[in-house]
Design a protein around this motif. Structure first.
Motif, PDB file in Angstrom:
ATOM      1  N   ARG A   1      -7.209   3.351   8.798  1.00  0.00           N
ATOM      2  CA  ARG A   1      -6.141   2.577   9.412  1.00  0.00           C
ATOM      3  C   ARG A   1      -6.621   1.771  10.613  1.00  0.00           C
ATOM      4  O   ARG A   1      -5.810   1.083  11.242  1.00  0.00           O
TER       5      ARG A   1
ATOM      6  N   PRO B   1       5.417   3.704   8.468  1.00  0.00           N
ATOM      7  CA  PRO B   1       5.423   2.797   7.311  1.00  0.00           C
ATOM      8  C   PRO B   1       6.661   1.907   7.330  1.00  0.00           C
ATOM      9  O   PRO B   1       7.641   2.178   8.045  1.00  0.00           O
TER      10      PRO B   1
ATOM     11  N   GLN C   1       3.553  -1.260   3.948  1.00  0.00           N
ATOM     12  CA  GLN C   1       3.085   0.088   3.635  1.00  0.00           C
ATOM     13  C   GLN C   1       4.261   1.011   3.367  1.00  0.00           C
ATOM     14  O   GLN C   1       5.305   0.919   4.026  1.00  0.00           O
TER      15      GLN C   1
ATOM     16  N   VAL D   1       0.866  -1.178   0.000  1.00  0.00           N
ATOM     17  CA  VAL D   1       0.000   0.000   0.000  1.00  0.00           C
ATOM     18  C   VAL D   1       0.903   1.229   0.000  1.00  0.00           C
ATOM     19  O   VAL D   1       1.736   1.401   0.897  1.00  0.00           O
TER      20      VAL D   1
END
Length: 595
Positions: A258, A293, A268, A238
């Motif tokens: 989220r 991330p 991510q 993502v």
């Protein structure tokens, strides 16, 4: 599901490599696992084998002294999981969790026993797969091959939308790419339901598209919509896209996206769109603190290769560069950089230890060779950072000159570097390796190059640290865990033996007389500083040679004739690294072109 029996047959025969009877196929079951859910947990009954049809799963194991489970590998379509328990009947030695919505075939022990009688080679195939899993477990990420990517903008500007378009085009240059949005599903022939609903048949249709295309790119809206949530759950990766000049706080819709049961659990990435490169990147830490991330990348407005870098990383075509320790011989790293630039070999990730970290930072800062050369020559030749001797209480030298040079030229946050970077140091109290990927660059470099006995230890987070080369002189193993396709490593450790012309070390007076008085024999005896440096080098020499085998290209510049403290030979060492690297990199380019 459409074509369920056909799908089972195709996957089973592809894996087992043989014709299977209808009776056996009838004993196979389809199992759907939502992203974030466990297929099975460590310690569960193990008498079942699974074959992945679509999706992606992680294999995780936890030992008694670990607070978090260790990632052993990943399972992608066409691979099996659960062989050990099926063959031995023992409990699961690891758990398996889906990181995106996944579909698998389940084979029970009874069906497996029947197949084993008819096809005894099946046992060998499963044993080989188990061996492969064990072999890959040391690298934590046996596969970073992303196939499905969700692009989620964190705003509704044209700038963010344009980046999604540009990145998709870059991916398509690497291999066949299909871009899908909620509005384009129908025109591509996808089964769609009423507005705002996701029909079950769409998952199977997407699986078919995944087999026809190297990449599926899901373009999402900057909102918590059904399509965005669905796309994130179907994705290996993502990618959140943000304008670095916007407010880094989480918007309400992003907070909702989220959280909740159907939240994506895959890797991510955060991409920050930056102003032109004349403006220094800053403030990245505020964006990362709320999101955390797995990776983050910067795309500068006037640097189109920054977009290409993100595409190379996603597609598995990125190049990582690892620079080793080596004291003054590390000047050769600068020559390697010059050769890389001249040959057009773009570096997408940089890592280093000791002097390798110091010369890796200009590469991560995207400096020109001329700028890196000028600053390095000033710092090492003119300033002479290893000449500020002091009372040898914490080290032979104070280290003040080095710290001033680092703070003058490397006063940046690691998160803000335009090219991803890491370096390593060694914790003095526990003997553990410390990885630096965040915080002040100058502090990390000072810690990574704190030569034990020569420089005083550095203080990082109230703990004493020394040179990273003590524990890992060439951290290729760490680079292997990054999403890079190929790794170039530079090894400066010696690979030859040398004999001395004396039986025992001469006395200090004899050595001094040979150096300064005529007609006295000269002895080649290493200085105290050199001996300390060599002791550091010896500790990881075997590991360096082992790490070199993990690299796709290992460069070993011929700099053994230069002393570890030979600052005066700066230009000669840089040139030696350049001439050697230019030749070897050209050969490597030719070999890649012929593949």
């Amino acid at each position: 599901m459409p074509g369920t029996k056909t799908t089972i047959r195709q996957i089973a025969e592809k894996y087992f490599g043989t014709e299977l009877t209808e009776e056996l196929l009838d004993n196979f079951e389809l199992v759907e696992v939502a992203g974030g859910d466990w297929l099975f947990r460590q310690g569960d009954d193990g008498r079942t084998l699974y074959l992945a049809i679509r999706g992606r799963l992680q294999v995780l194991a936890q030992s008694g002294d670990q607070s978090e489970p260790q990632l052993l590998g990943e399972v992608v379509p066409g691979e099996s999981v659960g062989e050990a328990g099926l063959l031995t009947g023992e409990k699961r030695s690891a758990g398996v969790r889906a990181i995106r919505d996944s579909l698998l075939i389940r084979i029970n022990r009874k069906s497996f026993d029947e197949m084993s009688v008819r096809h005894p080679d099946l046992i060998m195939k499963l044993a080989a797969n188990m061996a492969g899993m064990l072999r890959r477990s040391g690298s934590a990420t046996n596969t970073l091959r992303f196939s499905t990517i969700a692009l989620v903008p964190l705003g509704k500007t044209q700038k963010l939308a344009q980046f999604s378009t540009d990145l998709t085009l870059c991916l398509d240059r690497h291999d066949q790419t299909l871009s899908l949005s909620s509005d384009s599903l129908l025109e591509h022939g996808a089964p769609v339901g009423a507005t705002g609903t996701i029909p079950d048949a769409l998952k199977h249709w997407l699986y078919q598209q995944e087999t026809l295309n190297r990449f599926l790119v899901y373009t999402c809206e900057a909102d918590d919509t059904a399509w965005t949530r669905f796309a994130m759950r179907q994705s290996d990766l993502v990618v959140f896209i943000a304008d670095s000049q916007d407010d880094p706080a989480l918007a309400d819709w992003e907070t909702r996206l989220r959280t909740g049961k159907d939240t994506a659990t895959g890797r991510q990435v955060l991409v920050l769109l930056q102003p032109p490169s004349k403006t220094a990147i800053s403030g990245t830490a505020r964006w990362l603190s709320n999101r955390q991330p797995d990776y983050h990348f910067h795309v500068r407005e006037d640097k189109p290769d920054d977009i290409a870098r993100v595409a190379r990383i996603i597609s598995g075509n990125a190049v990582g560069l690892v620079l080793s320790g080596g004291a003054a011989r590390g000047f050769a790293h600068l020559g390697v950089y010059k050769a890389l630039l001249e040959l057009g070999i773009t570096i997408d990730w940089v890592g280093g230890a000791s002097i390798g970290s110091i010369f890796g930072s200009p590469i991560a800062l995207d400096w020109s060779f001329e700028q890196a050369y000028r600053i390095a020559r000033h710092s090492f030749v003119k300033v002479k950072p290893f000449s500020d001797y002091t009372l040898p209480l914490a080290g032979l030298i104070r280290g003040g000159r080095m710290e001033r040079e680092l703070k003058t030229h490397q006063d940046f946050q690691i998160e803000d570097l335009p090219i991803p970077f890491f370096c390593v140091s060694s914790l003095l109290d526990t003997g553990e390796l410390q990885l630096h990927e965040h915080g002040w660059l100058a502090n990390a470099l000072r810690a990574s190059a704190s030569l034990p006995g020569v420089l005083p230890p550095a203080v990082v987070n109230k703990r004493l640290t020394i040179d990273g080369a003590v524990l890992n002189c060439m951290p290729v193993d760490i680079m292997k865990k990054k999403p890079v396709g190929k790794i170039i490593a530079v090894d400066l450790t010696p690979n030859k033996t040398y004999e001395v012309e004396y039986e025992t070390i001469p006395s200090p007076w004899v050595i001094l007389a040979g150096r300064y008085l005529p007609f006295f024999r000269k002895y080649r005896v290493p200085s105290l500083t050199t001996t300390i440096l060599k002791a550091t080098e010896i500790g990881t020499m075997a590991q360096v040679h082992q790490s070199g085998q993990l690299a796709d290209l290992l460069l070993r510049p011929p700099v053994r004739q230069f002393g570890l403290t030979d600052m005066k030979s700066f230009d000669k060492i840089v040139e030696a690294g350049y001439q050697y690297a230019k030749t070897e990199l050209k050969k490597w380019q030719s070999s890649l072109a012929s593949e």
